[in-house]
Motif scaffolding. Sequence first.
Motif, PDB file in Angstrom:
ATOM      1  N   ALA A  56      60.782 -35.010 -41.828  1.00  0.00           N
ATOM      2  CA  ALA A  56      61.295 -36.036 -42.741  1.00  0.00           C
ATOM      3  C   ALA A  56      60.923 -37.430 -42.244  1.00  0.00           C
ATOM      4  CB  ALA A  56      62.808 -35.908 -42.880  1.00  0.00           C
ATOM      5  N   GLN A  57      60.861 -37.633 -40.930  1.00  0.00           N
ATOM      6  CA  GLN A  57      60.447 -38.933 -40.395  1.00  0.00           C
ATOM      7  C   GLN A  57      58.971 -39.183 -40.689  1.00  0.00           C
ATOM      8  OE1 GLN A  57      63.379 -40.164 -39.568  1.00  0.00           O
ATOM      9  NE2 GLN A  57      64.055 -38.030 -39.762  1.00  0.00           N
ATOM     10  N   TRP A  58      58.193 -38.139 -40.617  1.00  0.00           N
ATOM     11  CA  TRP A  58      56.765 -38.212 -40.964  1.00  0.00           C
ATOM     12  C   TRP A  58      56.588 -38.607 -42.438  1.00  0.00           C
ATOM     13  CZ3 TRP A  58      51.971 -38.731 -39.651  1.00  0.00           C
ATOM     14  CH2 TRP A  58      50.910 -38.074 -40.276  1.00  0.00           C
ATOM     15  N   LEU A  59      57.406 -38.034 -43.305  1.00  0.00           N
ATOM     16  CA  LEU A  59      57.363 -38.406 -44.716  1.00  0.00           C
ATOM     17  C   LEU A  59      57.745 -39.869 -44.910  1.00  0.00           C
ATOM     18  CD1 LEU A  59      59.012 -35.270 -46.374  1.00  0.00           C
ATOM     19  CD2 LEU A  59      56.637 -35.993 -46.620  1.00  0.00           C
ATOM     20  N   ARG A  60      58.733 -40.335 -44.169  1.00  0.00           N
ATOM     21  CA  ARG A  60      59.159 -41.719 -44.296  1.00  0.00           C
ATOM     22  C   ARG A  60      58.008 -42.680 -43.964  1.00  0.00           C
ATOM     23  NH1 ARG A  60      64.313 -42.650 -40.749  1.00  0.00           N
ATOM     24  NH2 ARG A  60      64.089 -44.748 -41.652  1.00  0.00           N
ATOM     25  N   LEU A  61      57.212 -42.331 -42.949  1.00  0.00           N
ATOM     26  CA  LEU A  61      56.060 -43.168 -42.596  1.00  0.00           C
ATOM     27  C   LEU A  61      55.105 -43.289 -43.774  1.00  0.00           C
ATOM     28  CD1 LEU A  61      54.309 -44.626 -40.380  1.00  0.00           C
ATOM     29  CD2 LEU A  61      53.237 -42.393 -40.006  1.00  0.00           C
ATOM     30  N   HIS A  62      54.810 -42.171 -44.413  1.00  0.00           N
ATOM     31  CA  HIS A  62      53.865 -42.184 -45.536  1.00  0.00           C
ATOM     32  C   HIS A  62      54.442 -42.904 -46.746  1.00  0.00           C
ATOM     33  CE1 HIS A  62      50.514 -39.523 -44.238  1.00  0.00           C
ATOM     34  NE2 HIS A  62      51.405 -39.123 -43.363  1.00  0.00           N
ATOM     35  N   LEU A  90      52.753 -48.510 -37.910  1.00  0.00           N
ATOM     36  CA  LEU A  90      51.934 -47.565 -37.158  1.00  0.00           C
ATOM     37  C   LEU A  90      50.543 -47.406 -37.765  1.00  0.00           C
ATOM     38  CD1 LEU A  90      54.536 -44.732 -36.388  1.00  0.00           C
ATOM     39  CD2 LEU A  90      53.921 -46.723 -35.008  1.00  0.00           C
ATOM     40  N   LEU A  91      50.449 -47.556 -39.074  1.00  0.00           N
ATOM     41  CA  LEU A  91      49.170 -47.448 -39.784  1.00  0.00           C
ATOM     42  C   LEU A  91      49.059 -48.572 -40.791  1.00  0.00           C
ATOM     43  CD1 LEU A  91      49.022 -43.616 -40.561  1.00  0.00           C
ATOM     44  CD2 LEU A  91      47.226 -44.887 -39.369  1.00  0.00           C
ATOM     45  N   GLU A  92      47.865 -49.152 -40.904  1.00  0.00           N
ATOM     46  CA  GLU A  92      47.635 -50.154 -41.939  1.00  0.00           C
ATOM     47  C   GLU A  92      47.757 -49.499 -43.313  1.00  0.00           C
ATOM     48  OE1 GLU A  92      47.359 -53.338 -41.546  1.00  0.00           O
ATOM     49  OE2 GLU A  92      47.436 -53.182 -39.356  1.00  0.00           O
ATOM     50  N   GLU A  93      48.275 -50.254 -44.259  1.00  0.00           N
ATOM     51  CA  GLU A  93      48.491 -49.699 -45.589  1.00  0.00           C
ATOM     52  C   GLU A  93      47.189 -49.232 -46.222  1.00  0.00           C
ATOM     53  OE1 GLU A  93      51.239 -50.621 -49.504  1.00  0.00           O
ATOM     54  OE2 GLU A  93      50.945 -52.170 -47.967  1.00  0.00           O
ATOM     55  N   ARG A  94      46.102 -49.968 -45.989  1.00  0.00           N
ATOM     56  CA  ARG A  94      44.813 -49.569 -46.573  1.00  0.00           C
ATOM     57  C   ARG A  94      44.338 -48.236 -45.992  1.00  0.00           C
ATOM     58  NH1 ARG A  94      43.596 -53.644 -42.900  1.00  0.00           N
ATOM     59  NH2 ARG A  94      42.176 -53.030 -41.214  1.00  0.00           N
ATOM     60  N   THR A  95      44.670 -47.988 -44.737  1.00  0.00           N
ATOM     61  CA  THR A  95      44.273 -46.732 -44.107  1.00  0.00           C
ATOM     62  C   THR A  95      45.071 -45.571 -44.677  1.00  0.00           C
ATOM     63  OG1 THR A  95      43.668 -47.888 -42.081  1.00  0.00           O
ATOM     64  CG2 THR A  95      44.088 -45.533 -41.895  1.00  0.00           C
ATOM     65  N   LEU A  96      46.361 -45.789 -44.863  1.00  0.00           N
ATOM     66  CA  LEU A  96      47.186 -44.758 -45.476  1.00  0.00           C
ATOM     67  C   LEU A  96      46.725 -44.486 -46.909  1.00  0.00           C
ATOM     68  CD1 LEU A  96      49.652 -43.161 -44.378  1.00  0.00           C
ATOM     69  CD2 LEU A  96      51.060 -44.611 -45.823  1.00  0.00           C
ATOM     70  N   ASP A  97      46.374 -45.554 -47.643  1.00  0.00           N
ATOM     71  CA  ASP A  97      45.857 -45.380 -48.999  1.00  0.00           C
ATOM     72  C   ASP A  97      44.584 -44.540 -48.998  1.00  0.00           C
ATOM     73  OD1 ASP A  97      47.908 -46.839 -50.084  1.00  0.00           O
ATOM     74  OD2 ASP A  97      46.760 -48.698 -50.259  1.00  0.00           O
ATOM     75  N   GLU A  98      43.741 -44.750 -48.002  1.00  0.00           N
ATOM     76  CA  GLU A  98      42.497 -43.981 -47.909  1.00  0.00           C
ATOM     77  C   GLU A  98      42.797 -42.494 -47.707  1.00  0.00           C
ATOM     78  OE1 GLU A  98      38.202 -43.859 -47.832  1.00  0.00           O
ATOM     79  OE2 GLU A  98      39.653 -45.367 -48.437  1.00  0.00           O
ATOM     80  N   MET A  99      43.829 -42.183 -46.932  1.00  0.00           N
ATOM     81  CA  MET A  99      44.216 -40.793 -46.728  1.00  0.00           C
ATOM     82  C   MET A  99      44.689 -40.151 -48.028  1.00  0.00           C
ATOM     83  SD  MET A  99      46.331 -41.347 -43.155  1.00  0.00           S
ATOM     84  CE  MET A  99      46.959 -39.663 -43.097  1.00  0.00           C
ATOM     85  N   HIS A 100      45.322 -40.957 -48.891  1.00  0.00           N
ATOM     86  CA  HIS A 100      45.907 -40.436 -50.123  1.00  0.00           C
ATOM     87  C   HIS A 100      44.966 -40.549 -51.318  1.00  0.00           C
ATOM     88  CE1 HIS A 100      50.230 -41.322 -48.435  1.00  0.00           C
ATOM     89  NE2 HIS A 100      49.577 -40.408 -47.735  1.00  0.00           N
ATOM     90  N   GLN A 101      43.761 -41.047 -51.113  1.00  0.00           N
ATOM     91  CA  GLN A 101      42.804 -41.202 -52.209  1.00  0.00           C
ATOM     92  C   GLN A 101      41.928 -39.965 -52.340  1.00  0.00           C
ATOM     93  OE1 GLN A 101      42.486 -43.618 -54.542  1.00  0.00           O
ATOM     94  NE2 GLN A 101      44.333 -44.541 -53.644  1.00  0.00           N
ATOM     95  N   ALA A 102      41.517 -39.660 -53.575  1.00  0.00           N
ATOM     96  CA  ALA A 102      40.630 -38.526 -53.823  1.00  0.00           C
ATOM     97  C   ALA A 102      39.290 -38.754 -53.140  1.00  0.00           C
ATOM     98  CB  ALA A 102      40.438 -38.332 -55.322  1.00  0.00           C
ATOM     99  N   GLN A 103      38.877 -37.799 -52.328  1.00  0.00           N
ATOM    100  CA  GLN A 103      37.598 -37.868 -51.619  1.00  0.00           C
ATOM    101  C   GLN A 103      36.638 -36.778 -52.092  1.00  0.00           C
ATOM    102  OE1 GLN A 103      37.174 -40.151 -48.975  1.00  0.00           O
ATOM    103  NE2 GLN A 103      39.261 -40.932 -49.071  1.00  0.00           N
TER     104      GLN A 103
END
Length: 500
Positions: A264-270, A281-294
Motif C-alpha cells: 500500500a505504501q508503494w501504491l501511495r508513491l505512484h 523519490l521519483l520525478e513526476e515525469r519519470t513516473l509518467d513515463e512508467m505509466h505511459q503506453a510503450q
Amino acid sequence: MRTRPRLHGAALAFLALALTVLPVQAQQPDLAELDRYIADAVEAWEIPGLAVAVVRDDSVIFARGYGERTVGSGEPVDEHTLFAIASTTKAFTVAGLGMLVDQDVLDWDDPVIRWLPEFRLQDPYVTLHVSIRDLLTHRVGVAREDQLWIAGRFDRPEVMRRARHLPQVEPFRAQYAYNNIMYMVAGEVLAAAAGGSWDEFIQTRLFEPLGMTRSTTRSAVVARRANVASSHTGSGSGVRAMPHRDYDALGPAGSVFSSAHDMAQWLRLHLSGGEYQGTRLLEERTLDEMHQAQQVMAVGAATRRRFPTQNFAAYGLAWRLHDYHGRKVVQHTGNVNYMRTQVGMIPSEGIGVVVLANLSSSGLQTPLMYKVFDVLLDLPERDWAGEYLAEAREGQGGGGGGNGSGRVEGTTPALALEEYAGTYADSLFGDVSVAVEEGGLVLRYGDELVADLEHWHHETFRGAWREPRWGTATVTFVLDARPRVRALELQGYTEFDRVR
C-alpha cells in the motif's frame, strides 16, 4: 421583447451560499460490505489465505487478511503477512532505473552493452542495439525459457551469460513477447550503473524510504521472518502446502516478498506523483513515463467479451495499461512460488489496490481488483468474483491429452537400459542425467526435477515427475547409425547432446 427577471440581493446571497458551501459530496464506499464480499469470495474460491489493501487519496482506507497462512494451521493472515509478489517486482526494478534516469546517470534508451559490455544475445545486431527500454517493454524477441531459473538453478550472472543461447523467436522490436530473463538483465544494468547490487539498491532506495520494513528481495531473509504465508498448490480438498523455493536468481523479475501493508505504501508513491510523505523519490515525469503506453498489446476475444467497452491495451514500463469506464488502469499480475498477486491503480482517481493469495491456482485477485474499483467509483454492482469462478470451473471441464494417443503398441527399446544412462548437455539449459535405478531409467534435471521413465514406444519414454505438480513429460532418445545414443529430447526443453 422578453426581459430576464432580476434577482433580489437576498436571492443572490442565497445562491452564492449554495454554490460555495454545498458542494456535491462524494459517495462514501461501503467498506463493511466489501469486507463481507471478499470473505465470501475467499471461501467460494477455496483459497487458504489472502490479503488486501486499498489506497484512496494517499490514505490506506482498507487493509486486512483472510484465512490462514498455512492450510490447517489456524494461523491467521493479516495485512503484515508476507507473500511472494512475483512479477509485480518488475516495477521496483524500473523505479530503481528511473531514479538513475533522474540523476542523469543513465537513459532509458542506453544500449545494454554500454553498462554490460559482456552481454550477448544470439543475434549480433540485437546485441548491439538492444536498449534498456527494450528489456523493460518485452520487445527483444528472444525465447522466454523460464526453466533456466525454475529448474536450472543458475545464479543471475550465469543466467545472463546463457542468454546468448536464447533463440530469436520474434523479430526484434516487432511485438510484445513477455520475458523474465530480460528483466533479470535489466536488474544487472541497474547494479552496474549504481555500483552495487540490485538487492541493496531496492532495499535502501525504495523499501526503507517507503517504510516497507517487512519487504525483502532475499529468500534467506524470508526464512527468518515470522508471519509468512506458505505456498499452496491444488484446489478444494486437495490443497497442500509447499516449501518456498529459492528464486533469488529471478531477482529483478520477481523475487520480492512483501505484505499488503507494505505494498500500500508503494501504491501511495505512484498515486502521489513520485512523492511519499513529502519526500520526492521519483520525478513526476519519470513516473509518467512508467505509466505511459510503450508497446501495443492485443485485446483478446475473452477480454472483449468481458469488457465490451475497452478500447486499448498496452505495456508501459513494468505496468499493463488499459481503459475501464473511460479511465486508464495501470496494473500488473504476478505468479511465482505457488502464490498470486494483483496490483492495480486508476491514477486519475487516486485509487489503488493490492491483492495477495497463497494458492497457485487462485484467479481471485483480478476480479477483486475490479470489485474494489467499482466500489470506489460508485459503479453498478457486479459479481466479478462469481463470474470469474464460473469461467474457471467451466475451463476445468476439458480433458487432458489422451495417454494412449499415438502410441505404437508392441515395441521395445533398441538398446539395453544401461546404454541410455549418462550425461546429456545443452549450452542453454545445462546438464541432464539419466541413470538405471531399480531396473528402470531415472532422469534428473536440477534439484527438483526427477522423473521415473516408463518405456512408451520405440525410443520414447514417458517421464512421471516424482513431484506430482510437475505432471509428465516425454523423453525421446536419438540414436546414430551404429546404433548408439547421440542425444535426448526432453519435452518442453530442447535436445540435449550425449556427453562422451
